[in-house]
Enzyme design. Structure first.
Site, short mmCIF file in Angstrom:
data_model
loop_
_atom_site.label_atom_id
_atom_site.label_comp_id
_atom_site.label_asym_id
_atom_site.label_seq_id
_atom_site.Cartn_x
_atom_site.Cartn_y
_atom_site.Cartn_z
N LYS A 56 4.43 12.30 -3.84
CA LYS A 56 4.66 11.28 -2.61
C LYS A 56 5.29 9.70 -3.52
O LYS A 56 4.14 9.00 -4.11
CB LYS A 56 3.43 10.50 -1.82
CG LYS A 56 3.46 9.40 -1.09
CD LYS A 56 2.39 9.51 -0.09
CE LYS A 56 2.46 8.41 1.32
NZ LYS A 56 2.11 6.97 0.40
N ARG B 124 1.25 3.26 9.92
CA ARG B 124 0.32 1.87 10.59
C ARG B 124 0.46 2.52 12.21
O ARG B 124 -1.39 1.97 12.47
CB ARG B 124 0.58 1.16 10.39
CG ARG B 124 1.06 0.30 8.79
CD ARG B 124 1.62 -0.66 8.52
NE ARG B 124 2.12 -0.99 7.17
CZ ARG B 124 2.87 -0.90 7.01
NH1 ARG B 124 4.01 -0.07 6.84
NH2 ARG B 124 2.62 -1.68 5.62
N PRO C 156 -1.89 9.39 3.90
CA PRO C 156 -2.94 8.59 3.36
C PRO C 156 -3.05 7.08 3.26
O PRO C 156 -2.03 6.59 2.85
CB PRO C 156 -3.26 9.26 2.22
CG PRO C 156 -1.89 8.98 1.89
CD PRO C 156 -0.51 9.35 3.11
N TYR D 243 -4.53 9.08 -6.05
CA TYR D 243 -4.68 8.37 -7.57
C TYR D 243 -5.01 9.05 -8.49
O TYR D 243 -6.13 8.96 -8.40
CB TYR D 243 -4.98 6.85 -6.70
CG TYR D 243 -4.74 6.11 -5.40
CD1 TYR D 243 -3.10 5.92 -5.57
CD2 TYR D 243 -5.29 5.99 -4.17
CE1 TYR D 243 -2.20 5.71 -4.25
CE2 TYR D 243 -4.16 5.74 -3.30
CZ TYR D 243 -2.82 4.99 -3.52
OH TYR D 243 -2.36 4.53 -3.01
N ARG E 80 0.85 -7.49 -2.66
CA ARG E 80 0.75 -7.76 -0.84
C ARG E 80 0.83 -9.83 -1.35
O ARG E 80 -0.69 -10.48 -1.06
CB ARG E 80 -0.06 -7.05 -0.73
CG ARG E 80 0.36 -5.95 -0.94
CD ARG E 80 -0.44 -4.85 -0.48
NE ARG E 80 0.92 -3.58 -0.96
CZ ARG E 80 -0.81 -2.67 -1.58
NH1 ARG E 80 -1.58 -2.42 -0.57
NH2 ARG E 80 -0.04 -0.70 -1.53
N SER F 236 9.36 8.17 0.08
CA SER F 236 8.10 6.97 0.48
C SER F 236 8.11 6.00 -0.38
O SER F 236 8.58 5.81 -1.96
CB SER F 236 6.45 7.55 0.40
OG SER F 236 5.93 5.99 0.81
N SER G 227 -7.46 9.66 1.51
CA SER G 227 -7.14 9.02 0.20
C SER G 227 -7.91 8.95 -0.57
O SER G 227 -9.06 9.59 -0.32
CB SER G 227 -7.06 7.50 0.51
OG SER G 227 -6.90 6.54 -0.31
N THR H 111 0.06 10.74 -5.78
CA THR H 111 0.80 9.49 -5.25
C THR H 111 1.63 9.29 -6.33
O THR H 111 0.75 8.35 -7.04
CB THR H 111 0.15 8.75 -4.19
OG1 THR H 111 -0.18 8.33 -3.23
CG2 THR H 111 1.38 7.19 -3.86
N HIS I 279 5.91 3.56 0.21
CA HIS I 279 4.56 3.63 0.49
C HIS I 279 4.82 2.31 1.65
O HIS I 279 4.10 1.64 1.82
CB HIS I 279 4.10 2.07 -0.46
CG HIS I 279 2.47 2.59 -1.18
ND1 HIS I 279 2.14 3.63 -1.85
CD2 HIS I 279 1.26 2.25 -0.14
CE1 HIS I 279 1.11 3.69 -2.33
NE2 HIS I 279 0.51 2.53 -0.67
N VAL J 287 8.12 5.12 10.16
CA VAL J 287 7.87 5.96 12.15
C VAL J 287 7.21 5.69 13.00
O VAL J 287 6.06 5.43 12.87
CB VAL J 287 7.12 7.16 11.47
CG1 VAL J 287 7.87 8.38 12.28
CG2 VAL J 287 8.39 8.04 10.30
C1 LIG Z 1 -3.83 -0.17 4.98
C2 LIG Z 1 -3.02 0.68 4.55
C3 LIG Z 1 -3.57 1.76 3.46
C4 LIG Z 1 -2.90 2.78 2.37
N1 LIG Z 1 -3.11 3.63 1.63
C5 LIG Z 1 -3.23 4.45 1.25
C6 LIG Z 1 -3.37 5.13 0.14
O1 LIG Z 1 -4.17 5.38 -0.09
N2 LIG Z 1 -2.40 6.30 -0.19
C7 LIG Z 1 -1.76 6.14 -0.24
O2 LIG Z 1 -0.85 6.89 -1.30
N3 LIG Z 1 -0.69 5.35 0.47
C8 LIG Z 1 -1.26 4.32 0.79
N4 LIG Z 1 -0.52 3.80 1.91
C9 LIG Z 1 0.22 3.33 1.83
C10 LIG Z 1 1.34 5.32 3.33
O3 LIG Z 1 0.29 7.01 3.02
C11 LIG Z 1 2.35 5.48 3.76
O4 LIG Z 1 3.50 5.82 3.20
C12 LIG Z 1 2.79 4.19 4.30
O5 LIG Z 1 1.94 3.79 5.33
C13 LIG Z 1 3.61 4.58 5.52
O6 LIG Z 1 4.60 3.75 6.17
P1 LIG Z 1 4.62 2.88 7.71
O7 LIG Z 1 3.02 2.57 7.93
O8 LIG Z 1 4.97 1.96 8.45
O9 LIG Z 1 4.21 4.67 8.70
C14 LIG Z 1 -1.16 2.99 2.26
C15 LIG Z 1 -0.56 1.92 4.10
C16 LIG Z 1 -1.41 1.76 4.52
C17 LIG Z 1 -0.68 0.63 5.97
#
Ligand SMILES: Cc1cc2nc3c(=O)[nH]c(=O)nc-3n(C[C@H](O)[C@H](O)[C@H](O)COP(=O)(O)O)c2cc1C
Length: 367
Positions: free
Chosen positions: A239, A318, A84, A136, A171, A261, A113, A162, A263, A297
């Protein structure tokens, strides 16, 4: 969108990063790419995966492995789901429907999301594949119940709550950039009430952090998860688990799966890499819930590593945003096809007929 002329076509998922960087505004790139604090956890995720060495089996007679796997009782094309991720119209005008359609065509679930920039119903209509809804927890419990009802009515096949965002991680790239959403990108599933916060470009302030601070419930409890479990008629995933004790507690609450995770290194900086804690979580759960992993990953080899460490599957983050930015739905489709090809090769090289066999592989840590 055409590839920028001086960048070769992608041979692997990380090649999409350069393509995305070339087309995105610098502050949007930073929003996607960045982590929290000193980005220690962000870097640790990759380093830990790189340290996992998988012992391949030989002479197993495997010629063309199956990548298919069962997650939450449903067969899918590979043990992967799209993580998401908020505000996908930041990456490409087609946003969530484009990535969801690519996921559906690739035969993997798309996790939508709460902070989607497209209404739930439009996203589920855009794909023939399964959509899971990521929740959320909002300050207003009535809104939580409404979102859940809408997601179920729209056909979402699972709910992923989450739990690692009591407050947004610091950040620093977004703070330094004074990052705010452009006017055309909104949290399309939430009432308009606090939109002003997400769009207010103030130097030294992350508007995203201000918005989530106003809208998200800061102090979730296990009793809230029990309430959600009782109300959720579809499989429930939680999550943002890192401590095995929390994983066990979640399983006792009746969740179907936990997502190990951090995040993507965007919440608690200094939290461990997910590959480091995964084996302990798998051992503690002892089959009482499925275990997925995300954060870092980037390849089929990484999926093999996660499986060998005991995961049932992974979420991919990403790289799919990079691919969406670079080429919309087609770009995301190319990325998912590359991942499937890489996973097939990784399984073949590991001597495994399918992802279930990969979970029997041994690993060494340290290279
Ligand atoms: C731009 C961005 C927005 C994200 N938004 C959410 C979100 O809305 N809800 C959520 O549970 N995780 C969010 N995440 C976390 C991702 O679900 C995930 O845990 C994370 O990106 C995994 O790592 P990776 O990007 O290295 O693969 C976000 C991550 C990124 C990069």
């Amino acid at each position: 969108m055409a590839d920028p002329p001086d960048i070769p076509p992608p041979a692997c998922l990380t090649d999409f990063a350069d393509l995305a960087r070339a087309v995105l505004p610098a502050d949007t790139w930073d929003f996607v790419d960045g982590g929290s604090g000193a980005e220690t956890t962000l870097a640790a995720n990759r380093a830990a995966l790189d340290r996992v060495a998988v012992l391949p089996r030989v002479l197993t007679g495997v010629e063309s492995p199956r990548t298919g796997a069962t997650l939450l009782g449903r067969e899918q094309a590979m043990p992967v789901a799209v993580a998401p991720m908020a505000y996908q119209k930041l990456l490409h005008p087609d946003g969530e429907p484009a990535l969801a359609a690519a996921a559906g065509a690739a035969g993997v679930p798309y996790v939508l999301s709460t902070l989607s920039s497209t209404p739930i119903e439009e996203v589920t209509a855009a794909t023939g594949g399964p959509v899971w809804f990521q929740l959320y927890w909002l300050r207003d419990r009535g809104l939580v119940a409404d979102l859940l009802d809408r997601a179920i009515a729209a056909g979402c096949a699972a709910l992923m709550v989450t739990v690692d965002v009591p407050v947004l991680g610091r950040r620093l790239r977004d703070v330094r950039n004074g990052f705010a959403l452009p006017p055309h990108v909104t949290a399309a599933n939430l009432p308009r009430g606090r939109d002003d916060l997400a769009h207010a470009g103030t130097p030294g302030v992350s508007a995203i952090a201000a918005h989530t601070g106003a809208v998200f419930a800061p102090a979730l409890r296990w009793a809230d998860l029990e309430w959600l479990r009782a109300r959720t008629p579809v499989p429930l995933l939680v999550k943002g688990i890192l401590d095995p004790r929390d994983a066990v507690r979640a399983a006792q609450t009746g969740v179907d799966a936990v997502v190990v995770s951090n995040h993507g290194g965007r919440q608690l900086d200094g939290a461990p890499a997910t590959a480091t804690v995964l084996p302990e979580v798998v051992a503690a759960l002892d089959g009482r819930a499925e275990v997925l992993l995300d954060s870092g990953v980037r390849s089929g080899t990484d999926v093999l590593r996660a499986l060998a460490l005991g995961a049932s599957g992974v979420l991919l983050g990403r790289p799919l945003l990079w691919a969406l930015a670079a080429g919309g739905r087609a770009g995301a489709g190319t990325a998912l096809a590359l991942l499937a090809a890489e996973l097939r090769d990784a399984l073949t090289l590991g001597g495994c007929a399918d992802p279930t066999e990969a979970r029997q592989l041994r690993t060494l840590t340290g290279g």
